[in-house]
Design a protein around this motif. Structure first.
Motif, mmCIF file in Angstrom:
data_model
loop_
_atom_site.group_PDB
_atom_site.id
_atom_site.type_symbol
_atom_site.label_atom_id
_atom_site.label_comp_id
_atom_site.label_asym_id
_atom_site.label_seq_id
_atom_site.Cartn_x
_atom_site.Cartn_y
_atom_site.Cartn_z
ATOM 1 N N GLU A 270 0.935 -0.927 -0.119
ATOM 2 C CA GLU A 270 0.022 0.077 -0.007
ATOM 3 C C GLU A 270 0.874 1.242 -0.025
ATOM 4 O O GLU A 270 1.832 1.428 0.896
ATOM 5 N N LEU A 271 0.249 2.124 -0.735
ATOM 6 C CA LEU A 271 1.045 3.553 -0.955
ATOM 7 C C LEU A 271 0.151 4.660 -0.302
ATOM 8 O O LEU A 271 -1.152 4.532 -0.740
ATOM 9 N N THR A 272 0.502 5.300 0.700
ATOM 10 C CA THR A 272 -0.541 6.341 1.473
ATOM 11 C C THR A 272 0.098 7.657 1.513
ATOM 12 O O THR A 272 1.320 7.769 1.288
ATOM 13 N N ALA A 273 -0.885 8.566 1.506
ATOM 14 C CA ALA A 273 -0.206 9.896 1.620
ATOM 15 C C ALA A 273 -1.305 10.829 2.271
ATOM 16 O O ALA A 273 -2.578 10.270 2.343
ATOM 17 N N SER A 274 -1.281 12.125 2.759
ATOM 18 C CA SER A 274 -2.066 12.966 3.219
ATOM 19 C C SER A 274 -3.091 13.477 2.382
ATOM 20 O O SER A 274 -4.165 14.046 2.721
ATOM 21 N N GLU A 275 -2.600 13.713 1.075
ATOM 22 C CA GLU A 275 -3.023 14.488 0.206
ATOM 23 C C GLU A 275 -2.731 13.811 -1.496
ATOM 24 O O GLU A 275 -1.564 13.055 -1.478
ATOM 25 N N ASP A 276 -3.443 14.586 -2.452
ATOM 26 C CA ASP A 276 -2.923 13.949 -3.691
ATOM 27 C C ASP A 276 -1.122 14.739 -3.652
ATOM 28 O O ASP A 276 -0.927 15.585 -3.406
ATOM 29 N N SER A 277 -0.389 13.575 -4.618
ATOM 30 C CA SER A 277 0.950 14.409 -4.584
ATOM 31 C C SER A 277 1.063 14.833 -6.157
ATOM 32 O O SER A 277 0.487 14.387 -7.089
ATOM 33 N N ALA A 278 1.726 15.912 -5.946
ATOM 34 C CA ALA A 278 2.401 16.632 -7.389
ATOM 35 C C ALA A 278 2.884 15.752 -8.282
ATOM 36 O O ALA A 278 3.892 14.814 -7.937
ATOM 37 N N ASP A 279 2.732 15.838 -9.529
ATOM 38 C CA ASP A 279 3.612 14.807 -10.337
ATOM 39 C C ASP A 279 4.882 15.310 -10.483
ATOM 40 O O ASP A 279 5.307 16.613 -9.965
ATOM 41 N N ALA A 280 5.683 14.344 -10.749
ATOM 42 C CA ALA A 280 7.402 14.453 -10.749
ATOM 43 C C ALA A 280 7.777 15.647 -11.974
ATOM 44 O O ALA A 280 6.684 15.581 -12.883
ATOM 45 N N ASP A 281 8.792 15.707 -11.914
ATOM 46 C CA ASP A 281 9.370 16.747 -12.880
ATOM 47 C C ASP A 281 9.599 15.777 -14.062
ATOM 48 O O ASP A 281 9.909 14.522 -13.905
ATOM 49 N N LEU A 282 9.409 16.638 -15.336
ATOM 50 C CA LEU A 282 10.005 15.950 -16.625
ATOM 51 C C LEU A 282 11.634 15.498 -16.496
ATOM 52 O O LEU A 282 12.361 16.054 -16.184
ATOM 53 N N ARG A 283 11.903 14.399 -17.099
ATOM 54 C CA ARG A 283 13.085 14.258 -17.318
ATOM 55 C C ARG A 283 13.534 13.432 -18.713
ATOM 56 O O ARG A 283 12.468 12.823 -19.585
ATOM 57 N N ASP A 284 14.693 13.149 -19.083
ATOM 58 C CA ASP A 284 15.036 12.362 -20.271
ATOM 59 C C ASP A 284 14.636 11.039 -20.230
ATOM 60 O O ASP A 284 14.803 10.448 -19.024
ATOM 61 N N LEU A 285 14.383 10.506 -21.310
ATOM 62 C CA LEU A 285 14.228 8.938 -21.204
ATOM 63 C C LEU A 285 15.341 8.282 -20.714
ATOM 64 O O LEU A 285 16.345 8.604 -20.865
ATOM 65 N N GLY A 286 15.368 7.332 -19.513
ATOM 66 C CA GLY A 286 16.067 6.523 -19.235
ATOM 67 C C GLY A 286 15.907 5.312 -19.483
ATOM 68 O O GLY A 286 15.438 4.852 -20.532
ATOM 69 N N GLU A 287 16.946 4.314 -18.909
ATOM 70 C CA GLU A 287 16.826 2.987 -19.483
ATOM 71 C C GLU A 287 15.681 2.158 -19.152
ATOM 72 O O GLU A 287 15.322 1.064 -19.736
ATOM 73 N N TYR A 288 15.078 2.466 -17.907
ATOM 74 C CA TYR A 288 13.880 1.857 -17.510
ATOM 75 C C TYR A 288 12.676 2.524 -17.414
ATOM 76 O O TYR A 288 12.693 3.865 -17.354
ATOM 77 N N LEU A 289 11.535 1.963 -18.019
ATOM 78 C CA LEU A 289 10.271 2.721 -17.906
ATOM 79 C C LEU A 289 9.487 2.017 -16.911
ATOM 80 O O LEU A 289 9.382 0.697 -16.990
#
Length: 405
Positions: A270-289
């Motif tokens: 389970e993943l929990t939080a007190s509120e919606d989390s902001a999206d992560a920053d954009l980044r260049d394509l890495g080796e894993y998706l």
């Protein structure tokens, strides 16, 4: 009141239950439904009763995905089975009430009894209420079977309007509002929460007074989620099956968003939080998706997951994450990016042919394409398998050839 389907009353008799056991044995022996039909008609059973028996036998087989082997002893309606909570999810609901110290839970709108079964098995007394008389009798049968196996008294199922009967002397409430039109089969989803039964206003009023759980569809309008509620999205083996709202002692302090992932191979996480989390920053394509689980996406916890994985977004508004390091996680499927290809269909066809790919899993987000139709047009041939992502990187359409980790 919904008209009772013909022939179904016989299922609740001892002869009906014995015949269902015989049908199960014949099905296990490989006999076709048409042959069993002929045998039952030869016994002199009326056509509507034979139809009810065969329908019930098929529902029991289908119900194994939700109830396991216990389905062989329970009874179902088609609509009741469709809306019934999977036993492992219902067990997690019962655990919440047990942890909250509840001993008597009003199961208002109990359907065929899935939640009450879990409550019973956890040591809590269910106070079940069901509006439809036949469905109530089916719930009574299922609870009687379970109570006998547990050596506990058989719970009563009251027939009536949950809003009129209310929670009585219960110390907690669970509601699974009907989100379909009334009936035992051929039902359709209602379009507005105002049409839920029991109503959401009634459910929210109870939630202001008692520890309460409300089971809703995963696509429930987030604008209607009360600020004080814990909203938990649940996925089972990759399929998002529900969103539950929890109130009072049944909710966890400081938790307002949760994604519960149940998987036959890895158990639960389970993943929990007190509120919606902001999206992560954009980044260049890495080796894993990373492809986040649907419960994580619905709960809007992609940003929290990205932080745990040291990953970033492929493109704004696209629920794919990318990273340079492989971090195993129960909250996402992970792929190694093999190469970036042209997204033009002609180029893709050539690329698949050159690499001998005859089996291709196609995933897409942010791309207007029908994967099944595209797969056919690519004319795949060869012994190799791959996964193709049709998506966007920094807003630009790309095709990513990948392999599962």
């Amino acid at each position: 009141m919904t008209e009772e389907p013909p022939g179904w009353r016989a299922l609740l008799t001892q002869d009906g239950l014995d015949t269902l056991r015989w049908i199960a044995g014949e099905r296990d022996a490989g006999r076709a439904a048409s042959e069993i039909n002929s045998s039952l008609r030869a016994r002199g059973l009326p056509a509507d009763q034979v139809a009810a028996l065969l329908t019930q036998a098929l529902l029991r087989e289908k119900a194994r995905t939700k109830f396991g082997d216990r389905a062989e002893q329970f009874l179902f309606t088609q609509a009741g089975l469709e809306q019934a909570t999977r036993s492992r999810v219902a067990a997690s609901h019962a655990e919440r009430f047990r942890d909250a110290g509840c001993t008597r839970i009003a199961d208002l709108g109990c359907g065929i009894g899935a939640e009450s079964l879990a409550l019973l098995e956890s040591g809590i007394d269910p106070l079940a209420v069901e509006l439809n008389p036949l469905t109530a009798e089916i719930a009574s049968h299922n609870l009687r079977v379970a109570a006998a196996l547990l050596g506990r008294p058989e719970p009563e199922v009251q027939v009536g309007d949950a809003e009129q009967i209310g929670p009585e002397d219960a110390d907690g409430v669970f509601l699974d509002p009907a989100r379909r039109t009334a009936g035992h089969s051929d039902t359709r989803r209602v379009s507005s929460p105002d049409d839920y039964s029991p109503s959401l206003n009634f459910a929210f009023d109870l939630a202001s007074r008692l520890p309460t759980g409300i089971k809703l569809g995963p696509g429930f309008d987030r604008e209607l989620i009360p600020d004080e509620a814990e909203a938990q999205w649940v996925s089972v083996d990759g399929q998002v099956v529900e969103m539950g709202l929890w109130f009072g002692a049944a909710a966890r302090p400081g938790v307002h968003r949760a994604a519960l992932v149940l998987n036959g191979a890895t158990g639960s996480a389970e993943l929990t939080a007190s509120e919606d989390s902001a999206d992560a920053d954009l980044r260049d394509l890495g080796e894993y998706l990373y492809e986040p689980d649907g419960a994580v996406i619905r709960a809007r916890l992609i940003g929290s997951l990205a932080a745990d994985l040291n990953a970033g977004m492929l493109s704004e508004g696209i629920a794919y994450l990318t990273a340079d390091q492989l971090v195993p996680t129960p909250f996402a499927q992970v792929f190694r990016v093999v190469e970036t290809l042209s997204s033009r269909e002609k180029d893709l066809r050539r690329a698949m042919s050159d690499r001998g790919i005859g089996s291709l899993e196609i995933k897409k987000r942010g791309a207007d394409v029908d994967p099944a139709a595209l797969r056919k047009r690519l004319k795949l041939r060869g012994d190799n398998h791959a996964t193709l992502f049709l998506t966007r990187v920094a807003g630009k359409h790309v095709a990513l050839l990948a392999e599962r980790c």
